[in-house]
Motif scaffolding. Structure first.
Motif, PDB file in Angstrom:
ATOM      1  N   ASP A   1       0.850  -1.185   0.000  1.00  9.50           N
ATOM      2  CA  ASP A   1       0.000   0.000   0.000  1.00  9.50           C
ATOM      3  C   ASP A   1       0.884   1.232   0.000  1.00  9.50           C
ATOM      4  OD1 ASP A   1      -1.971   1.891   0.234  1.00  9.50           O
ATOM      5  OD2 ASP A   1      -2.865   1.051   2.051  1.00  9.50           O
ATOM      6  N   LYS A   2       0.845   2.003  -1.089  1.00  7.97           N
ATOM      7  CA  LYS A   2       1.692   3.182  -1.234  1.00  7.97           C
ATOM      8  C   LYS A   2       0.958   4.459  -0.860  1.00  7.97           C
ATOM      9  CE  LYS A   2       4.361   1.038  -4.893  1.00  7.97           C
ATOM     10  NZ  LYS A   2       4.777   1.100  -6.287  1.00  7.97           N
ATOM     11  N   ARG A   3      -0.205   4.345  -0.275  1.00  4.90           N
ATOM     12  CA  ARG A   3      -0.973   5.536   0.082  1.00  4.90           C
ATOM     13  C   ARG A   3      -0.287   6.291   1.203  1.00  4.90           C
ATOM     14  NH1 ARG A   3      -6.542   2.191  -0.145  1.00  4.90           N
ATOM     15  NH2 ARG A   3      -6.801   2.328  -2.388  1.00  4.90           N
ATOM     16  N   THR A   4      -0.359   7.622   1.103  1.00  3.48           N
ATOM     17  CA  THR A   4       0.321   8.465   2.079  1.00  3.48           C
ATOM     18  C   THR A   4      -0.539   8.768   3.298  1.00  3.48           C
ATOM     19  OG1 THR A   4      -0.415  10.440   0.909  1.00  3.48           O
ATOM     20  CG2 THR A   4       1.743   9.558   0.316  1.00  3.48           C
ATOM     21  N   GLU A   5      -1.819   8.446   3.238  1.00  6.07           N
ATOM     22  CA  GLU A   5      -2.698   8.688   4.374  1.00  6.07           C
ATOM     23  C   GLU A   5      -3.809   7.641   4.403  1.00  6.07           C
ATOM     24  OE1 GLU A   5      -5.432  12.079   4.148  1.00  6.07           O
ATOM     25  OE2 GLU A   5      -4.850  12.274   2.058  1.00  6.07           O
ATOM     26  N   GLU A   6      -4.412   7.486   5.556  1.00  5.51           N
ATOM     27  CA  GLU A   6      -5.522   6.549   5.689  1.00  5.51           C
ATOM     28  C   GLU A   6      -6.767   7.106   5.022  1.00  5.51           C
ATOM     29  OE1 GLU A   6      -6.321   4.129   8.723  1.00  5.51           O
ATOM     30  OE2 GLU A   6      -4.303   4.031   9.521  1.00  5.51           O
ATOM     31  N   ARG A   7      -7.617   6.218   4.570  1.00  3.92           N
ATOM     32  CA  ARG A   7      -8.900   6.606   3.995  1.00  3.92           C
ATOM     33  C   ARG A   7      -9.980   6.446   5.049  1.00  3.92           C
ATOM     34  NH1 ARG A   7      -5.286   7.769   0.354  1.00  3.92           N
ATOM     35  NH2 ARG A   7      -5.671   7.129  -1.727  1.00  3.92           N
ATOM     36  N   LEU A   8     -10.998   7.296   4.970  1.00  2.02           N
ATOM     37  CA  LEU A   8     -12.166   7.174   5.835  1.00  2.02           C
ATOM     38  C   LEU A   8     -13.225   6.420   5.050  1.00  2.02           C
ATOM     39  CD1 LEU A   8     -13.859   7.862   8.345  1.00  2.02           C
ATOM     40  CD2 LEU A   8     -14.448  10.029   7.219  1.00  2.02           C
ATOM     41  N   ARG A   9     -13.626   5.277   5.550  1.00  2.98           N
ATOM     42  CA  ARG A   9     -14.648   4.459   4.886  1.00  2.98           C
ATOM     43  C   ARG A   9     -15.981   4.682   5.595  1.00  2.98           C
ATOM     44  NH1 ARG A   9     -11.963   1.124   1.561  1.00  2.98           N
ATOM     45  NH2 ARG A   9      -9.786   0.711   2.054  1.00  2.98           N
ATOM     46  N   TYR A  10     -16.984   5.068   4.818  1.00  3.27           N
ATOM     47  CA  TYR A  10     -18.318   5.249   5.379  1.00  3.27           C
ATOM     48  C   TYR A  10     -19.353   5.274   4.261  1.00  3.27           C
ATOM     49  CZ  TYR A  10     -18.235  10.228   4.161  1.00  3.27           C
ATOM     50  OH  TYR A  10     -18.187  11.414   3.494  1.00  3.27           O
ATOM     51  N   SER A  11     -20.603   5.157   4.617  1.00  2.60           N
ATOM     52  CA  SER A  11     -21.691   5.022   3.638  1.00  2.60           C
ATOM     53  C   SER A  11     -22.731   6.107   3.821  1.00  2.60           C
ATOM     54  CB  SER A  11     -22.346   3.647   3.778  1.00  2.60           C
ATOM     55  OG  SER A  11     -21.412   2.638   3.537  1.00  2.60           O
ATOM     56  N   TRP A  12     -22.353   7.348   3.558  1.00  2.00           N
ATOM     57  CA  TRP A  12     -23.293   8.461   3.649  1.00  2.00           C
ATOM     58  C   TRP A  12     -23.504   9.052   2.267  1.00  2.00           C
ATOM     59  CZ3 TRP A  12     -21.030  11.189   8.550  1.00  2.00           C
ATOM     60  CH2 TRP A  12     -21.375  10.445   9.672  1.00  2.00           C
ATOM     61  N   PRO A  13     -24.542   9.842   2.103  1.00  2.00           N
ATOM     62  CA  PRO A  13     -24.841  10.387   0.766  1.00  2.00           C
ATOM     63  C   PRO A  13     -23.771  11.354   0.272  1.00  2.00           C
ATOM     64  CG  PRO A  13     -26.715  10.649   2.251  1.00  2.00           C
ATOM     65  CD  PRO A  13     -25.561  10.195   3.080  1.00  2.00           C
ATOM     66  N   VAL A  14     -23.643  11.385  -1.046  1.00  2.00           N
ATOM     67  CA  VAL A  14     -22.835  12.374  -1.750  1.00  2.00           C
ATOM     68  C   VAL A  14     -23.676  12.848  -2.929  1.00  2.00           C
ATOM     69  CG1 VAL A  14     -21.651  10.584  -3.102  1.00  2.00           C
ATOM     70  CG2 VAL A  14     -20.623  12.832  -2.901  1.00  2.00           C
ATOM     71  N   TRP A  15     -23.655  14.141  -3.192  1.00  3.89           N
ATOM     72  CA  TRP A  15     -24.394  14.694  -4.329  1.00  3.89           C
ATOM     73  C   TRP A  15     -23.374  15.192  -5.322  1.00  3.89           C
ATOM     74  CZ3 TRP A  15     -25.860  14.968   0.660  1.00  3.89           C
ATOM     75  CH2 TRP A  15     -27.142  14.504   0.966  1.00  3.89           C
TER      76      TRP A  15
ATOM     77  N   VAL B   1     -15.417   5.742   0.228  1.00  7.06           N
ATOM     78  CA  VAL B   1     -14.173   6.086   0.903  1.00  7.06           C
ATOM     79  C   VAL B   1     -13.795   7.513   0.517  1.00  7.06           C
ATOM     80  CG1 VAL B   1     -12.729   5.114  -0.920  1.00  7.06           C
ATOM     81  CG2 VAL B   1     -11.820   5.254   1.361  1.00  7.06           C
ATOM     82  N   VAL B   2     -13.167   8.231   1.460  1.00 10.26           N
ATOM     83  CA  VAL B   2     -12.730   9.598   1.179  1.00 10.26           C
ATOM     84  C   VAL B   2     -11.391   9.838   1.855  1.00 10.26           C
ATOM     85  CG1 VAL B   2     -13.949  10.645   3.139  1.00 10.26           C
ATOM     86  CG2 VAL B   2     -13.478  12.029   1.122  1.00 10.26           C
ATOM     87  N   SER B   3     -10.560  10.640   1.196  1.00 12.67           N
ATOM     88  CA  SER B   3      -9.296  11.098   1.770  1.00 12.67           C
ATOM     89  C   SER B   3      -9.178  12.576   1.427  1.00 12.67           C
ATOM     90  CB  SER B   3      -8.116  10.309   1.193  1.00 12.67           C
ATOM     91  OG  SER B   3      -7.913  10.657  -0.162  1.00 12.67           O
ATOM     92  N   SER B   4      -8.099  13.201   1.822  1.00 17.35           N
ATOM     93  CA  SER B   4      -7.975  14.627   1.542  1.00 17.35           C
ATOM     94  C   SER B   4      -7.874  14.910   0.044  1.00 17.35           C
ATOM     95  CB  SER B   4      -6.764  15.211   2.271  1.00 17.35           C
ATOM     96  OG  SER B   4      -5.579  14.623   1.789  1.00 17.35           O
ATOM     97  N   GLY B   5      -7.393  13.964  -0.729  1.00 19.33           N
ATOM     98  CA  GLY B   5      -7.182  14.203  -2.151  1.00 19.33           C
ATOM     99  C   GLY B   5      -8.241  13.683  -3.090  1.00 19.33           C
ATOM    100  N   GLY B   6      -9.163  12.857  -2.587  1.00 16.36           N
ATOM    101  CA  GLY B   6     -10.173  12.294  -3.477  1.00 16.36           C
ATOM    102  C   GLY B   6     -11.151  11.416  -2.742  1.00 16.36           C
ATOM    103  N   ALA B   7     -12.048  10.808  -3.516  1.00 13.84           N
ATOM    104  CA  ALA B   7     -13.090   9.977  -2.937  1.00 13.84           C
ATOM    105  C   ALA B   7     -13.531   8.926  -3.945  1.00 13.84           C
ATOM    106  CB  ALA B   7     -14.287  10.837  -2.530  1.00 13.84           C
ATOM    107  N   ALA B   8     -14.216   7.932  -3.437  1.00 15.55           N
ATOM    108  CA  ALA B   8     -14.893   6.948  -4.283  1.00 15.55           C
ATOM    109  C   ALA B   8     -16.317   6.837  -3.771  1.00 15.55           C
ATOM    110  CB  ALA B   8     -14.191   5.599  -4.226  1.00 15.55           C
ATOM    111  N   PHE B   9     -17.253   6.782  -4.713  1.00 15.88           N
ATOM    112  CA  PHE B   9     -18.659   6.632  -4.348  1.00 15.88           C
ATOM    113  C   PHE B   9     -19.348   5.753  -5.373  1.00 15.88           C
ATOM    114  CE2 PHE B   9     -18.359  10.503  -6.908  1.00 15.88           C
ATOM    115  CZ  PHE B   9     -19.396  10.368  -7.822  1.00 15.88           C
ATOM    116  N   THR B  10     -20.485   5.204  -4.983  1.00 14.67           N
ATOM    117  CA  THR B  10     -21.287   4.423  -5.910  1.00 14.67           C
ATOM    118  C   THR B  10     -22.470   5.264  -6.353  1.00 14.67           C
ATOM    119  OG1 THR B  10     -22.544   3.417  -4.098  1.00 14.67           O
ATOM    120  CG2 THR B  10     -20.634   2.193  -4.919  1.00 14.67           C
ATOM    121  N   CYS B  11     -22.952   4.968  -7.548  1.00 20.03           N
ATOM    122  CA  CYS B  11     -24.130   5.654  -8.073  1.00 20.03           C
ATOM    123  C   CYS B  11     -24.801   4.750  -9.097  1.00 20.03           C
ATOM    124  CB  CYS B  11     -23.757   6.999  -8.683  1.00 20.03           C
ATOM    125  SG  CYS B  11     -22.642   6.901 -10.095  1.00 20.03           S
ATOM    126  N   TYR B  12     -26.021   5.113  -9.467  1.00 26.03           N
ATOM    127  CA  TYR B  12     -26.736   4.365 -10.492  1.00 26.03           C
ATOM    128  C   TYR B  12     -26.059   4.572 -11.837  1.00 26.03           C
ATOM    129  CZ  TYR B  12     -30.470   3.494  -7.159  1.00 26.03           C
ATOM    130  OH  TYR B  12     -31.185   3.080  -6.073  1.00 26.03           O
TER     131      TYR B  12
END
Length: 105
Positions: A6-20, A36-47
């Motif tokens: 894992d070459k990531r420089t920081e931990e990610r926050l994993r959670y399941s709340w809404p994003v618009w 998941v979210v970090s200071s530099g980016g995020a991942a989310f699911t959508c339709y």
């Protein structure tokens, strides 16, 4: 068996709340679910029918729990522009979207 490094420089926050999100906040916002979210980016699911494409520029609005808050339900709200790095098909109806923020949190 080799373990991935894992070459990531920081931990990610994993959670399941809404994003618009939308290309432009003057447009109708689509809703996704943060993965998941970090200071530099995020991942989310959508339709799939609301999903942006790799290379698209979008604006996101989301909240994250405050790390040092006395109240465990205290949230900090963010609006961030960014570009789509990757889109993964999870099912015929759902995609996972990775966005890199133009400005860190």
């Amino acid at each position: 068996m080799d373990k991935a490094v894992d070459k990531r420089t920081e931990e990610r926050l994993r959670y399941s709340w809404p994003v618009w999100f939308a290309e432009n906040f003057n447009d109708i916002l689509a809703q996704g679910q943060m993965v998941v979210v970090s200071s530099g980016g995020a991942a989310f699911t959508c339709y799939a029918d609301k999903c942006p494409s790799p290379g698209d520029q979008i604006t996101t609005r989301f909240s994250v729990p405050r790390h040092d808050a006395e109240d465990p339900f205290d949230l900090e709200n963010f609006i961030r522009e960014g570009h789509i790095c990757r889109v993964d098909e999870l099912s015929p109806f759902v995609r996972r979207v990775a966005v890199q923020f133009a400005e860190p949190l």
